[in-house]
Design a protein around this motif. Structure first.
Motif: not given
Length: 146
Positions: A106-122
């Motif tokens: 709910d914190d961003c524009n509903p039309k905005c495509v979601m970002g990425y969840t990833f692991v970097l250096d653990g």
């Protein structure tokens, strides 16, 4: 080549022109359409998959130099590769904006495509798709971008 692309290439630092040409040739040979728009900051060149209309990458001019915004839709397949990136690129990824929609939809524009969840250096990150993977073109970064 298209006249707009030639004009765009004139704005690319001479040291990176060959690399930009290689990226263009690779993406267009592999089913991407090159879309060029003139914006306030200069030419923005995007590569869109013809069949799905998804953007894979965009050359973005910045005061600090040309960057390539990469949209890694299948980032989970490249987790180990992320750890091999140069420290300068990792630092830029870490300081990129958090994806508000991944934290609270709910914190961003509903039309905005979601970002990425990833692991970097653990460590796990939830980053905005428009800010996280935008390395500057240069001698150190270009081999990793490729």
């Amino acid at each position: 080549m298209d006249g707009k692309f030639e004009l765009f290439m004139e704005t690319v630092d001479e040291r990176n022109r060959s690399f930009v040409s290689q990226v263009d040739a690779y993406l267009t040979a592999n089913g991407c359409k090159c879309d060029i728009k003139l914006q306030k900051s200069g030419y923005v060149v995007s590569y869109v998959l013809k069949d799905s209309k998804r953007t894979l990458a965009t050359f973005v001019p910045r005061k600090t130099g040309m960057k390539l915004r990469i949209y890694p839709e299948h980032i989970q397949e490249y987790q180990s590769f992320l750890d091999t990136l140069p420290e300068k690129v990792k630092k830029e990824i870490r300081k990129a904006s958090v994806c508000k929609r991944l934290i609270n939809p709910d914190d961003c524009n509903p039309k905005c495509v979601m970002g990425y969840t990833f692991v970097l250096d653990g460590e796990q990150y939830k980053k905005c798709r428009y800010m996280a993977f935008q390395p500057a073109l240069g001698e150190e970064n270009n081999p990793y971008i490729k």
